[in-house]
Design an enzyme around this catalytic site. Structure first.
Site, PDB file in Angstrom:
ATOM      1  N   GLU A 130       0.885  -1.438  -0.486  1.00 11.14           N
ATOM      2  CA  GLU A 130       0.416   0.335  -0.029  1.00 11.14           C
ATOM      3  C   GLU A 130       0.747   1.668  -0.310  1.00 11.14           C
ATOM      4  O   GLU A 130       1.083   1.612   1.463  1.00 11.14           O
ATOM      5  CB  GLU A 130      -0.482   0.175   1.450  1.00 11.14           C
ATOM      6  CG  GLU A 130      -2.128  -1.004   1.128  1.00 11.14           C
ATOM      7  CD  GLU A 130      -2.663  -1.156   0.263  1.00 11.14           C
ATOM      8  OE1 GLU A 130      -3.211   0.080  -0.254  1.00 11.14           O
ATOM      9  OE2 GLU A 130      -3.215  -2.251  -0.149  1.00 11.14           O
TER      10      GLU A 130
ATOM     11  N   CYS B 134      -2.531   8.517   3.992  1.00 13.12           N
ATOM     12  CA  CYS B 134      -2.789   8.432   2.949  1.00 13.12           C
ATOM     13  C   CYS B 134      -3.709   8.258   1.845  1.00 13.12           C
ATOM     14  O   CYS B 134      -3.360   8.804   0.694  1.00 13.12           O
ATOM     15  CB  CYS B 134      -2.004   6.608   2.668  1.00 13.12           C
ATOM     16  SG  CYS B 134      -3.430   5.618   4.087  1.00 13.12           S
TER      17      CYS B 134
HETATM   18  P1  NAP Z   1       8.709   5.393   3.937  1.00 16.03           P
HETATM   19  O1  NAP Z   1       9.998   6.126   3.703  1.00 16.03           O
HETATM   20  O2  NAP Z   1       8.123   5.024   2.659  1.00 16.03           O
HETATM   21  O3  NAP Z   1       8.922   4.160   5.299  1.00 16.03           O
HETATM   22  C1  NAP Z   1       7.936   2.761   5.348  1.00 16.03           C
HETATM   23  C2  NAP Z   1       8.866   1.958   5.986  1.00 16.03           C
HETATM   24  O4  NAP Z   1       9.980   1.205   5.294  1.00 16.03           O
HETATM   25  C3  NAP Z   1       9.686   2.264   7.747  1.00 16.03           C
HETATM   26  O5  NAP Z   1       9.546   1.120   8.214  1.00 16.03           O
HETATM   27  C4  NAP Z   1      11.073   2.529   6.870  1.00 16.03           C
HETATM   28  O6  NAP Z   1      11.461   2.099   7.525  1.00 16.03           O
HETATM   29  C5  NAP Z   1      11.017   1.223   5.340  1.00 16.03           C
HETATM   30  N1  NAP Z   1      11.577   1.890   4.436  1.00 16.03           N
HETATM   31  C6  NAP Z   1      12.745   2.523   4.535  1.00 16.03           C
HETATM   32  N2  NAP Z   1      13.380   2.438   3.359  1.00 16.03           N
HETATM   33  C7  NAP Z   1      13.735   1.055   3.373  1.00 16.03           C
HETATM   34  C8  NAP Z   1      14.434  -0.207   2.041  1.00 16.03           C
HETATM   35  N3  NAP Z   1      15.139   0.154   1.468  1.00 16.03           N
HETATM   36  N4  NAP Z   1      14.041  -1.273   2.310  1.00 16.03           N
HETATM   37  C9  NAP Z   1      12.867  -1.656   3.072  1.00 16.03           C
HETATM   38  N5  NAP Z   1      12.470  -1.362   4.238  1.00 16.03           N
HETATM   39  C10 NAP Z   1      12.462   0.379   3.963  1.00 16.03           C
HETATM   40  O7  NAP Z   1       7.083   5.761   4.212  1.00 16.03           O
HETATM   41  P2  NAP Z   1       7.064   6.734   5.746  1.00 16.03           P
HETATM   42  O8  NAP Z   1       7.633   8.045   5.556  1.00 16.03           O
HETATM   43  O9  NAP Z   1       6.979   5.713   6.791  1.00 16.03           O
HETATM   44  O10 NAP Z   1       5.197   7.484   5.364  1.00 16.03           O
HETATM   45  C11 NAP Z   1       4.595   7.827   4.806  1.00 16.03           C
HETATM   46  C12 NAP Z   1       4.569   7.469   3.001  1.00 16.03           C
HETATM   47  O11 NAP Z   1       3.408   6.358   3.750  1.00 16.03           O
HETATM   48  C13 NAP Z   1       3.400   8.274   2.564  1.00 16.03           C
HETATM   49  O12 NAP Z   1       3.894   7.750   1.215  1.00 16.03           O
HETATM   50  C14 NAP Z   1       2.125   7.958   2.660  1.00 16.03           C
HETATM   51  O13 NAP Z   1       1.566   8.006   1.729  1.00 16.03           O
HETATM   52  C15 NAP Z   1       2.400   6.439   2.548  1.00 16.03           C
HETATM   53  N6  NAP Z   1       1.132   5.745   2.990  1.00 16.03           N
HETATM   54  C16 NAP Z   1       0.297   4.585   2.519  1.00 16.03           C
HETATM   55  C17 NAP Z   1      -0.607   3.863   3.054  1.00 16.03           C
HETATM   56  C18 NAP Z   1      -1.554   3.499   2.333  1.00 16.03           C
HETATM   57  O14 NAP Z   1      -2.555   2.480   2.834  1.00 16.03           O
HETATM   58  N7  NAP Z   1      -1.558   3.649   1.630  1.00 16.03           N
HETATM   59  C19 NAP Z   1      -0.695   4.263   4.682  1.00 16.03           C
HETATM   60  C20 NAP Z   1      -0.102   4.660   5.155  1.00 16.03           C
HETATM   61  C21 NAP Z   1       1.072   5.675   4.337  1.00 16.03           C
HETATM   62  P3  NAP Z   1      12.238   3.280   8.982  1.00 16.03           P
HETATM   63  O15 NAP Z   1      11.709   4.360   8.917  1.00 16.03           O
HETATM   64  O16 NAP Z   1      13.597   2.764   9.664  1.00 16.03           O
HETATM   65  O17 NAP Z   1      12.978   4.136   7.453  1.00 16.03           O
END
Ligand code: NAP
Ligand code: MG
Length: 491
Positions: A254, A288
């Site tokens: 997602e 999101c």
């Molecule tokens: P993010 O930067 O993509 O991080 C999400 C998770 O992935 C965190 O646990 C992060 O760890 C980890 N991560 C980072 N780099 C990675 C890699 N190379 N391989 C594996 N895991 C990795 O997102 P966020 O800033 O936490 O959340 C905001 C985003 O999420 C927004 O774009 C939002 O739209 C989206 N979102 C989508 C939904 C949906 O259901 N569609 C719901 C909520 C949020 P670290 O924190 O340690 O970097």
């Protein structure tokens, strides 16, 4: 035991094979975005510790499978009960660590409890299908089997609820879990794992990995991890996709959204304005599913824009634990700067600021709730800005509105306000989004309905979470053809 208060700094550990194990990697802090104070400290796991974690998780899978689905459902029910008893304390911790207002934290804890109860109840639902056979006495039925060890990677915006959407069904269906929460919200993750272990999840079946995104990348690429479920950004989602798909593992994602809300001239403008302000500014715009573009048709613009502006100006922004705060800080000071920069870029591209709310003078991570107007070509109308900012646009017809709504790489949610059934049908047929709402905010969903986006908001896997989709992702099915052996005395 006295519950830990939020003012005490916590020292967090990884959870490996039922034990709390200090990470041997770099030291990290989790900060309160309202004032920059330290909520928790931890040292990250190393890749060796991660490897051990995956190993124990794979080894525990058979034992967890043998617990049986009914018992696993009872364990999830117990987790829901423990969480209910601790609800207020967890909500306070969530507000301290993530920043959301206490009412939102309470709502999220409540939704997480419901998610656990929902999956607990699913333990008793039908778990396969039967088919008639051309051979008399032959039984044809499907059998669900767990995937094995599942990697769960979650964001910070709903640190408990999104995690529960994934972990509860993964465990229910007999998988073991390695969970990598966001580095922004490790303390609340530790409490969730404590609750699952206390409820009876066996050692090795739930493991918690504290560390950087890069370590998460190592985890999802590991060939012992049979399935990966991720919620987060498109950027990270695509890195994960490229690691998981070529090795043949199952993937659910997602990702972000750029969710449009269309308002027709025949809409109830008070309802539309209330819903849009809640959906764009609520949770400080860090959903999101938040409304990022408001697309008005014809004279709807003049009726709606002042209504939204009035509501945005009246928002009260402040510390999440203050009684009168409606909007808390964003997740970090870095995020605030990014949001401020995106608004400044929009203005430099010709956007006009229609309304702003006041923010506190304190030095916290406060972003200004902002209503913009301008052309569809603004960068902010294409790129997801994860904060309390939305843009109101104007087109001439419903057809143009849907065309504009679809003019994005994303396809998570879309909403329409109207009282005309023909328009509703046109919208539902043509809009490109996985969750489509009518006379309702673009945000919000029910745990028993499928939740998932289209286009770059997802991976076209079995793409949806929640509802019946959970079993489809967290299991693989076999089709069994079972014939009777001949009766002994007829031979
Ligand atoms: P993010 O930067 O993509 O991080 C999400 C998770 O992935 C965190 O646990 C992060 O760890 C980890 N991560 C980072 N780099 C990675 C890699 N190379 N391989 C594996 N895991 C990795 O997102 P966020 O800033 O936490 O959340 C905001 C985003 O999420 C927004 O774009 C939002 O739209 C989206 N979102 C989508 C939904 C949906 O259901 N569609 C719901 C909520 C949020 P670290 O924190 O340690 O970097
Ligand atoms: Mg924080």
């Amino acid at each position: 035991m006295k519950p830990q208060t939020v003012s005490e700094t916590r020292f967090l550990s990884n959870f490996i094979d039922g034990q709390w194990v200090k990470g041997d990697g770099d030291a990290t802090e989790s900060l309160n975005p309202a004032d920059g104070s330290v909520v928790a400290r931890f040292t990250a796991a190393t890749s060796e510790q991660l490897s051990t974690m995956i190993d124990v998780s794979v080894k525990a899978q058979n034992a967890w499978d043998n617990v049986g689905i009914i018992q696993r459902g009872l364990i999830l029910r117990q987790a829901a009960q423990i969480m209910s008893e601790r609800a207020e304390e967890l909500a306070e911790l969530m507000t301290a660590e993530q920043g959301k207002v206490l009412g939102d934290s309470r709502a999220e804890v409540g939704a997480t409890i419901e998610t656990l109860y929902y999956h607990a109840g699913c333990a008793r639902s039908a778990n396969g299908s039967t088919y008639p056979s051309s051979v008399p006495d032959e039984l044809i039925r499907t059998i669900r089997r767990p995937l094995g060890t599942v990697g769960v990677v979650t964001p910070w915006n709903f640190p408990l609820q999104i995690a529960a959407w994934k972990i509860a069904p993964a465990l229910l269906w007999g998988n073991t879990v390695v969970w990598k929460p966001s580095s922004e919200t490790p303390a609340i993750a530790v409490e969730f794992v404590k609750i699952l272990a206390q409820a009876g999840v066996i050692p090795g079946a739930i493991n918690l990995l504290l560390g950087s995104g890069r370590l998460g990348g190592t985890m999802v690429a590991d060939p012992r991890v049979a399935g990966v479920t991720f919620t987060g950004s498109v950027r990270v989602g695509h890195i994960i996709r490229d690691a998981v798909i070529p090795r043949g593992a199952k993937l659910q994602m997602e990702l972000g959204g750029h969710n449009p809300t269309i308002v027709l001239p025949d809409a109830d403008m008070e309802l539309a304005a209330d819903s849009i302000v809640a959906a764009s500014m609520g949770s400080t715009g860090q959903k999101c599913t938040a409304t990022r573009r408001i697309i008005t048709v014809g004279e709807a613009y003049d009726a709606l824009a002042p209504q939204i502006a009035k509501r945005v100006e009246a928002l009260s922004v402040g510390q999440g634990d203050a009684d009168d705060s409606q909007i808390g800080p964003v997740i970090s000071r870095k995020a605030r700067v990014e949001i401020d920069d995106a608004i400044a870029l929009a203005v430099s591209e010709g956007a006009q600021v229609l309304a702003k709310a006041g923010i506190p003078d304190e030095d916290g991570a406060y972003a200004t709730p902002t209503l913009l107007t301008g052309s569809r070509d603004l960068t902010i109308c294409r790129e997801e800005v994860f904060g309390p900012v939305t843009t109101i646009l104007k087109v001439d017809s419903l057809q143009d509105a849907v065309e504009l709504a679809n003019d994005t790489e994303y396809g998570l949610t879309a909403s329409l306000f109207t009282s005309d059934e023909r328009s509703v049908r046109y919208f539902l047929t043509h809009v490109e989004a996985g969750l489509v709402k009518v006379n309702a905010p673009s945000t919000g969903s029910e745990v028993h309905g499928p939740f998932g986006g289209l286009k770059n908001s997802t991976y076209p896997g079995p793409r949806e979470q929640n509802g019946d989709s959970s079993a489809d992702f967290f299991t693989q099915t076999k089709t069994a053809y079972i014939r009777l052996a001949p009766e002994k005395d007829s031979r």
